[in-house]
Write an enzyme that holds these catalytic residues in place. Structure first.
Site, mmCIF file in Angstrom:
data_model
loop_
_atom_site.group_PDB
_atom_site.id
_atom_site.type_symbol
_atom_site.label_atom_id
_atom_site.label_comp_id
_atom_site.label_asym_id
_atom_site.label_seq_id
_atom_site.Cartn_x
_atom_site.Cartn_y
_atom_site.Cartn_z
ATOM 1 C CB CYS A 111 17.039 -4.219 -26.459
ATOM 2 S SG CYS A 111 16.544 -5.576 -25.656
ATOM 3 C CG HIS A 247 14.001 -2.751 -28.861
ATOM 4 N ND1 HIS A 247 13.814 -4.002 -29.348
ATOM 5 C CD2 HIS A 247 13.751 -2.683 -27.646
ATOM 6 C CE1 HIS A 247 13.679 -4.736 -28.418
ATOM 7 N NE2 HIS A 247 13.913 -4.100 -27.082
ATOM 8 C CG ASN A 277 11.583 -7.099 -26.485
ATOM 9 O OD1 ASN A 277 12.744 -7.432 -27.125
ATOM 10 N ND2 ASN A 277 11.163 -6.183 -25.292
HETATM 11 O O1 UT7 Z 1 13.545 -4.824 -24.585
HETATM 12 C C1 UT7 Z 1 14.020 -3.835 -23.840
HETATM 13 C C2 UT7 Z 1 13.869 -3.844 -22.339
HETATM 14 N N1 UT7 Z 1 12.703 -4.323 -21.927
HETATM 15 C C3 UT7 Z 1 11.480 -3.267 -22.215
HETATM 16 O O2 UT7 Z 1 11.641 -2.330 -22.492
HETATM 17 C C4 UT7 Z 1 10.348 -3.663 -21.115
HETATM 18 C C5 UT7 Z 1 9.963 -2.503 -20.488
HETATM 19 N N2 UT7 Z 1 8.508 -2.923 -19.633
HETATM 20 C C6 UT7 Z 1 7.526 -3.237 -20.107
HETATM 21 O O3 UT7 Z 1 7.284 -3.559 -21.031
HETATM 22 C C7 UT7 Z 1 6.268 -3.443 -19.199
HETATM 23 O O4 UT7 Z 1 6.916 -3.031 -17.627
HETATM 24 C C8 UT7 Z 1 5.931 -5.084 -18.568
HETATM 25 C C9 UT7 Z 1 5.263 -5.496 -20.251
HETATM 26 C C10 UT7 Z 1 6.903 -5.796 -18.412
HETATM 27 C C11 UT7 Z 1 4.868 -5.036 -17.550
HETATM 28 O O5 UT7 Z 1 3.943 -3.921 -17.715
HETATM 29 P P1 UT7 Z 1 3.452 -3.045 -16.700
HETATM 30 O O6 UT7 Z 1 2.158 -2.505 -17.225
HETATM 31 O O7 UT7 Z 1 4.759 -2.316 -16.282
HETATM 32 O O8 UT7 Z 1 3.119 -4.124 -15.508
HETATM 33 P P2 UT7 Z 1 3.700 -4.038 -14.019
HETATM 34 O O9 UT7 Z 1 4.714 -4.866 -13.950
HETATM 35 O O10 UT7 Z 1 3.615 -2.667 -13.472
HETATM 36 O O11 UT7 Z 1 2.554 -4.975 -13.346
HETATM 37 C C12 UT7 Z 1 1.031 -4.427 -13.151
HETATM 38 C C13 UT7 Z 1 0.144 -5.719 -12.429
HETATM 39 C C14 UT7 Z 1 0.920 -6.453 -11.426
HETATM 40 O O12 UT7 Z 1 -0.042 -6.579 -10.686
HETATM 41 P P3 UT7 Z 1 -0.313 -5.962 -9.060
HETATM 42 O O13 UT7 Z 1 0.883 -5.652 -8.404
HETATM 43 O O14 UT7 Z 1 -0.918 -4.552 -9.744
HETATM 44 O O15 UT7 Z 1 -1.814 -6.794 -8.586
HETATM 45 C C15 UT7 Z 1 1.635 -7.442 -11.926
HETATM 46 O O16 UT7 Z 1 1.706 -8.633 -11.063
HETATM 47 O O17 UT7 Z 1 0.095 -6.724 -13.532
HETATM 48 C C16 UT7 Z 1 0.523 -7.887 -13.205
HETATM 49 N N3 UT7 Z 1 1.140 -8.705 -14.264
HETATM 50 C C17 UT7 Z 1 0.367 -9.515 -15.010
HETATM 51 N N4 UT7 Z 1 -0.779 -9.674 -15.158
HETATM 52 C C18 UT7 Z 1 -1.351 -10.386 -15.747
HETATM 53 C C19 UT7 Z 1 2.444 -8.507 -14.501
HETATM 54 N N5 UT7 Z 1 2.662 -9.302 -15.695
HETATM 55 C C20 UT7 Z 1 1.328 -9.906 -15.884
HETATM 56 C C21 UT7 Z 1 0.818 -10.824 -16.844
HETATM 57 N N6 UT7 Z 1 -0.397 -11.048 -16.794
HETATM 58 N N7 UT7 Z 1 1.672 -11.217 -17.921
#
Ligand code: UT7
Length: 320
Positions: A111, A247, A277
C-alpha cells in the site's frame, strides 16, 4: 530544480459491488462495514487486468499532462497484484501507450507502493538518469482476497492511478520511506509460484491474510510520526499544508491520524466510501479526483502518505 507532478489519471472498473451484495457472500452487513471502514461500495474487476487498468490510468495522465508520450523515459509501476510475473506490468503499459523511450520496471511496496515509486522517480530525475517519468499504482486485489473471509473481502478493491512527473521549479520538497520486515506477517499473501505440488495438503492459502487490528495500530502510530519527520525536514508547519492525501485503507485510520495530529479532518480528502482500499492505487486515484475537481491550486503544499504490507510506510511533501 524539483520533480513536479504535471498530470494525473485514473481508472476504476465499471462493476460496482455494494455492502449489501457482500452481505450475501459472508456474514456481515452494511452498517458494520460503514462503521468500521467507511466503505459503502467498491469497484471490482471482471475481465480488466492490472496492466489494462494501469494503461487506462496512464493514458489519462499523459493526456492531462499534455506531453508527447515519447518524452517519457521512465515508467515505474507499483503493484502487489500483477497478472503475470513477466513481462512486467510497466513493460506492458509501455507497449500499449507507445512510450518507446522509457526504461520500465515494477516495484512492490504494497500500500506504500505509489509513494515508494514516486520517491524512486524523483531520485532518477535528480540524478539526471531520467527527465520525465510515468508513475503508476495499479491493483486487482479482488483476485487475491478470499471471498469467504469477511475481514478482508469487505475492505480490498480494484483500480489504478497514475501521475506524470518531470523536472520543474516546484514539486517534491521532501520524501521519507521506512520498512519493518519483522512485522510483515501481519499482512501476508503467498505467491502462487511457491506451490509445492508434491505436498499440497499442508500449503498455506494463497489469499490475503491480515491481522486487521495490528495493521490498524501500526498505521495510527507510524503515520503521524512519518508526517512529522517529513515536515520537520522541510521546515514546513502542519498548518501550511493544504491537504493530507493518505492511503485510503480505512476511514477510521484517517480520522485517528487527523485527531492525533490535531489537524482538521476536512484537510484529509477521502474517497474510500466509493473505492474501498485499492492499496498502491488509492493515493493516485484520490489525487486524480482532487486534480480534476480543481481542488489543487498552484503553490499549495500537499502531503501524500502510504502505509501497509511489508510493513512499509512513507510520505512526500509536494508543492503543487
Ligand atoms: O491497506 C493497508 C493495510 N490495511 C489496513 O490498513 C487495514 C487496517 N485494519 C482495519 O482496517 C480494521 O482492522 C478492519 C476493518 C480490517 C477490521 O475492523 P476492526 O474494527 O479492527 O474489527 P476486528 O478485526 O477487531 O473485529 C471486531 C469484531 C470481531 O468479532 P468479535 O470477535 O468481537 O465477536 C470480528 O469477528 O468484528 C467481527 N468482524 C466482522 N463483523 C461483521 C470482522 N469483520 C467483520 C465483518 N462484518 N466484515
Amino acid at each position: 530544480m524539483a520533480t513536479g507532478i504535471i498530470g494525473t489519471g485514473s481508472f476504476l472498473p465499471p462493476t460496482i459491488i455494494d455492502n449489501n451484495e457482500l452481505a450475501k457472500l459472508v456474514k456481515t452487513d452494511d452498517e458494520w462495514i460503514r462503521e468500521h471502514t467507511g466503505i459503502i461500495e467498491r469497484h471490482i474487476a471482471t475481465d480488466e487486468t492490472t496492466s489494462f487498468m494501469a494503461t487506462e490510468a496512464a493514458k489519462a495522465a499523459i493526456e492531462n499532462a499534455g506531453i508527447d508520450v515519447r518524452e517519457i523515459d521512465l515508467i515505474l509501476l507499483a503493484t502487489l497484484s500483477p497478472e503475470r510475473a513477466t513481462p512486467s506490468m510497466s513493460c506492458i503499459v509501455q507497449d500499449k501507450i507507445g512510450a518507446v523511450n522509457a526504461t520500465c520496471f515494477d516495484l512492490n511496496a504494497a500500500c506504500s507502493g505509489f509513494v515508494y515509486a514516486l520517491q524512486t522517480a524523483d531520485a532518477y530525475i535528480k540524478a539526471g538518469m531520467a527527465k520525465t517519468a510515468l508513475v503508476i499504482g495499479a491493483e486487482t486485489l479482488s483476485k487475491l482476497v478470499d471471498w469467504k473471509d469477511r475481514s478482508t473481502c469487505i475492505l480490498f478493491a480494484d483500480g489504478a492511478g497514475a501521475a506524470v512527473v518531470t523536472e520543474s521549479d516546484h514539486g517534491i520538497i521532501s520524501s521519507v520511506t521506512h520498512s519493518d520486515g519483522s512485522k510483515g506477517m501481519s499482512l501476508k499473501c503467498k505467491d502462487r509460484s511457491t506451490r509445492n505440488f508434491l505436498n499440497r495438503k499442508h500449503e498455506d492459502p494463497h489469499y490475503i491474510q491480515m491481522i486487521g487490528p495490528d495493521i490498524f495500530k501500526f498505521a495510527v502510530r507510524r503515520v503521524p510520526a512519518c508526517i512529522e519527520l517529513l515536515l520537520q525536514r522541510a521546515g514546513v508547519s502542519r498548518e501550511e499544508v493544504a491537504y493530507y492525501v493518505l492511503h485510503q485503507a480505512n476511514a477510521r485510520i484517517v480520522a485517528s491520524v487527523s485527531k492525533k495530529m490535531d489537524i482538521p479532518l476536512d484537510r484529509f480528502p477521502m474517497n474510500i466510501e466509493h473505492c474501498g482500499n485499492t492499496s498502491s492505487a488509492s493515493i493516485p486515484i484520490l489525487l486524480d479526483e482532487m486534480n480534476r475537481k480543481e481542488m489543487l491550486k498552484k503553490g499549495d503544499k500537499i502531503v501524500l502518505c502510504g502505509f501497509g504490507g511489508g510493513l512499509t510506510w512513507g510520505a512526500q511533501l509536494i508543492e503543487w
